[in-house]
Motif scaffolding. Structure first.
Motif, mmCIF file in Angstrom:
data_model
loop_
_atom_site.group_PDB
_atom_site.id
_atom_site.type_symbol
_atom_site.label_atom_id
_atom_site.label_comp_id
_atom_site.label_asym_id
_atom_site.label_seq_id
_atom_site.Cartn_x
_atom_site.Cartn_y
_atom_site.Cartn_z
ATOM 1 N N LYS A 39 0.969 0.075 19.986
ATOM 2 C CA LYS A 39 0.349 1.407 19.982
ATOM 3 C C LYS A 39 1.075 2.389 19.065
ATOM 4 C CE LYS A 39 -1.098 5.229 22.972
ATOM 5 N NZ LYS A 39 -2.504 5.287 22.508
ATOM 6 N N TYR A 40 2.393 2.421 19.133
ATOM 7 C CA TYR A 40 3.153 3.409 18.364
ATOM 8 C C TYR A 40 3.945 2.799 17.204
ATOM 9 C CZ TYR A 40 2.152 6.814 22.042
ATOM 10 O OH TYR A 40 1.517 7.662 22.912
ATOM 11 N N GLN A 41 3.727 1.532 16.926
ATOM 12 C CA GLN A 41 4.533 0.859 15.906
ATOM 13 C C GLN A 41 4.416 1.535 14.541
ATOM 14 O OE1 GLN A 41 3.639 -3.311 15.462
ATOM 15 N NE2 GLN A 41 5.587 -3.744 14.453
ATOM 16 N N LYS A 42 3.192 1.825 14.100
ATOM 17 C CA LYS A 42 2.998 2.458 12.791
ATOM 18 C C LYS A 42 3.549 3.879 12.775
ATOM 19 C CE LYS A 42 -1.012 -0.288 11.379
ATOM 20 N NZ LYS A 42 -2.455 -0.262 11.001
ATOM 21 N N GLU A 43 3.346 4.621 13.866
ATOM 22 C CA GLU A 43 3.876 5.983 13.938
ATOM 23 C C GLU A 43 5.400 5.977 13.890
ATOM 24 O OE1 GLU A 43 2.323 8.750 16.820
ATOM 25 O OE2 GLU A 43 0.467 7.599 16.991
#
Length: 240
Positions: A39-43
């Motif tokens: 869910k937050y990997q790219k962010e």
């Protein structure tokens, strides 16, 4: 004969190409990502260092934190605050995410809000001890990596709208909050008291501060912001 062989090769080639195209259009399977690390990997990868004078604080939790940024995005945008809430998550999922969504972001402090979704189930497998053990593991990891720990007394809840048959919800939250506070005090961790300013006469949330008795509305989040700022100031100082 040569024509037949040619047609056979052409058919096999076309079938292979079609299969490759079909595979490329398939949606990626994340069923093995139980803790939703994706869910937050790219962010996380795109996250820049805080501007001068700001100190990064990660908010780790479930829907209470995820919806907070949706209701009041300026609170996070105007500070070096990183929201890493995922709706519906239980404490072992937060523990699995702790390295990626907290340690690797090099924050000065982490705010851990955990336990409500664990207790909201009605399967009998979760106790205060299991929730507290996961909180302890996260706190110990944070301390090892020189991240200030801020633990939370959970928001008051009288009943869960999606599980109204569950009995003793308010008492369960109160009991867990006492154990979290005792552990925090014994280890000199900062505590945010979200329970006291939001509680009503039934030990649920005041109607003016909530959308459904569990999740705050904007007014409720504004109340939470006040006590959160006090705790952050206590943990890492007034310059953020």
């Amino acid at each position: 004969m040569k024509i037949k062989i040619f047609l056979l090769l052409l058919t096999l080639s076309s079938t292979s190409l079609f299969a490759q195209q079909g595979n490329s259009s398939q949606k990626e399977d994340f069923s093995d990502d139980w803790a939703a690390l994706s869910k937050y990997q790219k962010e996380n990868d795109a996250l820049k260092e805080p501007t001068k004078g700001k100190k990064r604080v990660v908010f780790l939790g479930s829907s209470i934190f995820e919806f907070w940024k949706q209701k009041d995005p300026e609170y996070f945008a105007n500070n070096a605050y990183v929201d890493r809430g995922i709706s519906g998550q239980i404490s072992p999922q937060l523990l699995i995410r702790f390295r990626q969504d907290v340690i690797n972001l090099n924050p000065r402090a982490v705010i851990i809000l955990a336990g409500s979704n664990d207790l909201a189930g009605n399967k009998g497998h979760v106790s205060n001890e299991t929730v507290l053990n996961n909180i302890k593991s996260m706190a110990e990891l944070a301390r090892k990596h020189h991240i200030k720990v801020i633990l939370c007394k959970y928001l008051p809840i009288y009943e869960y709208p999606w599980n109204k048959n569950l009995q003793g919800v308010a008492d369960g939250i109160i009991s867990l909050n006492k154990e979290i506070a005792a552990y925090a005090n014994a280890n000199r961790f900062t505590v945010i008291d979200y329970w006291t300013p939001l509680v009503d006469e039934r030990n649920g949330q005041k109607a003016e501060f909530t959308t459904d008795g569990v999740h705050p509305n904007l007014a409720g989040y504004k109340v939470m912001e006040k006590v959160t700022e006090i705790a952050i100031d206590k943990a890492i100082g007034k310059r953020r």
